[in-house]
Write a protein that holds these residues in place. Structure first.
Motif, PDB file in Angstrom:
ATOM      1  N   ALA A  73      50.096 -26.379  82.186  1.00 28.22           N
ATOM      2  CA  ALA A  73      50.996 -27.325  82.985  1.00 28.22           C
ATOM      3  C   ALA A  73      50.062 -28.242  83.887  1.00 28.22           C
ATOM      4  N   LEU A  74      49.062 -27.728  84.537  1.00 27.26           N
ATOM      5  CA  LEU A  74      48.131 -28.173  85.615  1.00 27.26           C
ATOM      6  C   LEU A  74      47.252 -29.425  84.757  1.00 27.26           C
ATOM      7  N   TRP A  75      46.761 -29.027  83.835  1.00 27.54           N
ATOM      8  CA  TRP A  75      46.029 -30.108  82.962  1.00 27.54           C
ATOM      9  C   TRP A  75      46.937 -31.073  82.304  1.00 27.54           C
ATOM     10  N   GLY A  76      48.323 -30.660  81.915  1.00 27.75           N
ATOM     11  CA  GLY A  76      49.008 -31.912  81.439  1.00 27.75           C
ATOM     12  C   GLY A  76      49.671 -32.767  82.594  1.00 27.75           C
ATOM     13  N   ALA A  77      49.853 -32.234  83.833  1.00 29.94           N
ATOM     14  CA  ALA A  77      50.079 -33.139  84.939  1.00 29.94           C
ATOM     15  C   ALA A  77      48.783 -34.166  85.157  1.00 29.94           C
ATOM     16  N   LEU A  78      47.653 -33.460  85.048  1.00 33.35           N
ATOM     17  CA  LEU A  78      46.546 -34.236  85.131  1.00 33.35           C
ATOM     18  C   LEU A  78      46.472 -35.389  84.380  1.00 33.35           C
TER      19      LEU A  78
ATOM     20  N   GLY B  30      55.636 -38.104  87.278  1.00 31.34           N
ATOM     21  CA  GLY B  30      54.728 -37.990  86.273  1.00 31.34           C
ATOM     22  C   GLY B  30      53.920 -36.497  86.296  1.00 31.34           C
ATOM     23  N   ILE B  31      53.744 -35.974  87.540  1.00 33.17           N
ATOM     24  CA  ILE B  31      53.400 -34.480  87.537  1.00 33.17           C
ATOM     25  C   ILE B  31      54.251 -33.506  86.992  1.00 33.17           C
ATOM     26  N   LEU B  32      55.595 -33.671  87.288  1.00 31.23           N
ATOM     27  CA  LEU B  32      56.431 -32.655  86.516  1.00 31.23           C
ATOM     28  C   LEU B  32      56.702 -32.844  85.136  1.00 31.23           C
ATOM     29  N   ALA B  33      56.407 -34.166  84.641  1.00 33.96           N
ATOM     30  CA  ALA B  33      56.754 -34.326  83.047  1.00 33.96           C
ATOM     31  C   ALA B  33      55.434 -33.842  82.438  1.00 33.96           C
TER      32      ALA B  33
END
Length: 687
Positions: A293-298, A76-79
């Motif tokens: 990327a950080l906030w997408g993973a979040l 999920g974090i990677l996606a």
């Protein structure tokens, strides 16, 4: 001194924003990471989670943590990181705040190619699981980008192009599912966006690609910064604009395709996360990409955790559906607060030119008589085709009561079915005329403004909750769902004077919510092998006199009203200021046209399911013959819509008898290439 003080203040402010974006994001992701590992069918206390991470032992909780929960959370974090970075790049490349892997059709293209690979190239799909996804995503993105006008595209046009491409590919994907249920049944959950992992294989496959592409995108940040400038300015500074765009597009497609090949299509992450970061003032891509990327993973971790925490009696929701429920309100907020930047000046005011300017003018009365006779003949001939052929002479004798009893029985089945197809085609085509007039955009119909998905979602709810009352409950539920979806769009757009661009973009958001609900119902209620899924693609199978009476009620009440107000609707094509100058109450007239169009579409959906493209296709063809004239378009589009749906019903029950092709699927397979051709021709004319 004041200048230095202002600069220092701005620098301190940016520092605190960076601390909030990166520090706050990392802290929130860490908390969600722990919470995500703890929730599921069997909850694991936080202390046990931490103990299992630091000191793994051979106990059930630790094995569950490392074998099932950890791969799911990590993927999920990677996606989330990959989709958010792809969205940030796409928004920069296209200079469009609505660009993302889902709005450009990348997710739909990758999904279609994976399903096609499962059916037609299973060995290739097994050996290279992500190759077909990349090809499909890249082709879909290029088609959507080019049809949207390329570098000259507007946000609304690009969003519509991506939605049309997604609808086309969705129709082909549905066809593959229907005709290959055994091979593709396991892809339904994956197609709704699912992070469920049974081992580490998905993570092992995805992380090297995602990490390498993110590092490369950050390294090329200065080149992407230059794309924010005017093209001539960027070139004068030595920037190779075309190459930078191509590299950015390639990276975006690869990131999205990797995600789709592992966890399925998940929307809105690439739209929401970059906007959140940009709202903080971050513009430089060396910061924008890692922050996105950080906030997408979040976001995805939060959505997946929420899906497991809030469990219903049908089980856990797919993360793709949860993200649609989270992301669609964000799109609504974006449209309502940033509408000036999105719509541009005059956006949509004269867009009726797509397919509207007639190269040849055909006389109305002879054409209407010809089409009416052709529709009548087609209905009669249609009833002679099917699993059992009936000679036309016997058919006519059966209609008058003089035929054999067996033909009389078949007549009681085929006659109402064929008439329902004709009436539904008329309703959908006229609905398209009215909605396109209201929003001054030939790309609009009931599917675009959320009516179809709203009706389909409520109908699916009725099928699941009251399976024994399907015949009675589904039509009422579909009508109610279509009206509720449209009413919500109108309510939100009213403060923006029902601006055409606002209506369309809000409709896209509402459609996403409805589609997410439909996915949940199909997956969790196991409806893919049920007639319910066939109904969603639009089917005239088994239609009786009851559906015909319902449609006739809608047509007899609404068509005269639409025809009577046709001259007022004509004035909407001149734009708000000109129409007001003619004495027209623009907002009220547009609302009335939309209400009539929505009611006609809802009545048709209630009786024959969700049939797309008919409301787009028939009005286009008519405008090519007679130009823009609402009253005449209502008559001719209705006749053409009825003719097309009767032909689709005939071919669908004949070519693979006794297996039937759903009428809506057949219409889409015809209408999608036609509509893409119209958009291409429009682009060529503009060029």
């Amino acid at each position: 001194m004041n200048g230095k003080s202002s600069a220092n203040t701005a620098s301190i402010g940016m520092t605190w924003r960076l601390i909030g974006i990166f520090g706050g994001g990392i802290a929130a992701l860490f908390v969600l990471f722990i919470v995500s590992l703890g929730f599921g069918e069997a909850n694991i206390p936080a202390a046990t989670v931490v103990e299992g991470l630091l000191h793994r032992r051979d106990v059930m909780e630790h094995n569950l943590l490392w074998g099932i929960r950890m791969p799911r959370t990590v993927i999920g974090i990677l996606a989330g990181a990959a989709l958010a970075a792809a969205g940030a790049l796409l928004q920069t490349i296209t200079k469009n705040p609505l660009a993302a892997s889902d709005t450009l059709g990348i997710n739909a293209g990758a999904y279609f190619m994976v399903v096609l690979g499962m059916v037609a190239f299973p060995a290739l799909q097994q050996q290279f699981p992500f190759l077909l996804a990349v090809v499909g995503g890249l082709l879909a993105a290029l088609v959507a980008y080019l049809l949207g006008g390329g570098r000259a595209s507007t946000p609304v046009r690009l969003a519509l192009s991506g939605m049309i491409v997604s609808m086309v590919l969705g129709a082909f994907t549905s066809a593959l599912h229907i005709f290959n249920q055994t091979k593709t049944q396991n892809l339904f959950l994956w197609g709704a966006g699912s992070l469920i992992q049974l081992d580490w294989d998905g993570v092992v496959f995805a992380w090297p690609f995602v990490l390498a592409l993110l590092v490369a995108a950050i390294f090329l940040g200065r080149q992407f910064d230059m794309l924010e400038l005017d093209e001539s300015t960027a070139r004068s500074l030595g920037q190779r604009v075309g190459l930078a765009r191509a590299v950015g597009l390639g990276m975006s497609v690869l990131l999205a395709a990797i995600v789709v090949s592992v966890v399925g299509p998940i929307g809105f992450v690439g739209l929401v996360a970059p906007h959140l970061v940009r709202l903080s003032g971050i513009r430089k891509h060396r910061l924008l990409i890692p922050a996105s990327a950080l906030w997408g993973a979040l976001l995805i971790t939060a959505a997946d955790t929420l899906a497991r925490m809030v469990r219903s009696n049908v089980g856990e929701m797919p993360v793709g559906a949860v993200m649609a429920i989270i992301g669609a309100p964000w799109l609504i907020w974006l449209v309502l607060t940033k509408v000036k930047n999105i719509s541009g000046s005059g956006e949509g005011q004269s867009s009726m030119s797509i397919g509207g300017a007639a190269a040849k003018r055909v006389r109305f009365v002879p054409l209407a008589l010809f089409m009416a006779v052709l529709l009548l003949v087609t209905i009669i001939v249609s009833m002679s085709f099917g699993g059992t052929r009936i000679p036309v002479s016997e058919l006519l004798a059966g209609i008058t009561g003089g035929g054999e009893q067996k033909y009389s029985v078949l007549m009681n089945i085929r006659l109402p079915r064929t008439l329902v197809a004709a009436a539904a085609g008329i309703a959908l085509a006229v609905s398209g005329v009215l909605i396109q007039s209201a929003v001054r955009n030939p790309l609009a119909d009931a599917s675009i403004i959320g009516v179809t998905s709203g009706a389909g979602f409520c109908a699916m709810i009725a099928m699941v909750i009251w399976p024994g009352l399907t015949i009675v409950a589904v039509p009422f539920a579909a009508i109610a769902g279509g009206i509720i979806a449209a009413a919500f769009v109108f309510f939100l757009a009213w403060r923006k004077a029902l601006n055409p661009s606002v209506l369309i973009l809000l409709g896209i958001a509402i459609s996403a919510i409805g589609s997410a609900g439909i996915q949940v119902m199909i997956v969790k209620a196991s409806l893919w092998s049920n007639s319910s899924y066939i109904w969603l693609t639009g089917s005239t199978y088994g239609r009786s006199w009851n559906q015909l009476y319902t449609l006739l009620l809608f047509l007899l009440v609404l068509l005269p009203l639409a025809y009577y107000l046709g001259r007022k609707f004509d004035l909407l094509a001149f734009g708000d200021e000109s129409s007001t100058g003619f004495g027209l109450e623009v907002r009220g007239t547009r609302l009335f046209a939309m209400i009539l169009g929505v009611l006609l579409a809802a009545g048709a959906v209630a009786c024959v399911g969700t049939i797309g493209f008919l409301g787009l296709m028939a009005p286009h063809a008519v405008r090519m013959m007679i130009g823009h004239h609402t009253r005449r378009s209502i008559v001719l589009s209705g006749l053409l819509g009825g003719l097309l749906l009767v032909l689709a019903d005939t071919v669908g029950r004949t070519v693979m008898a006794p297996t039937e092709i759903p009428s809506g699927l057949f219409i889409t397979l015809i209408g999608a290439p036609y509509f893409l051709f119209l958009m291409y021709r429009s682009l060529a004319r503009r060029g």
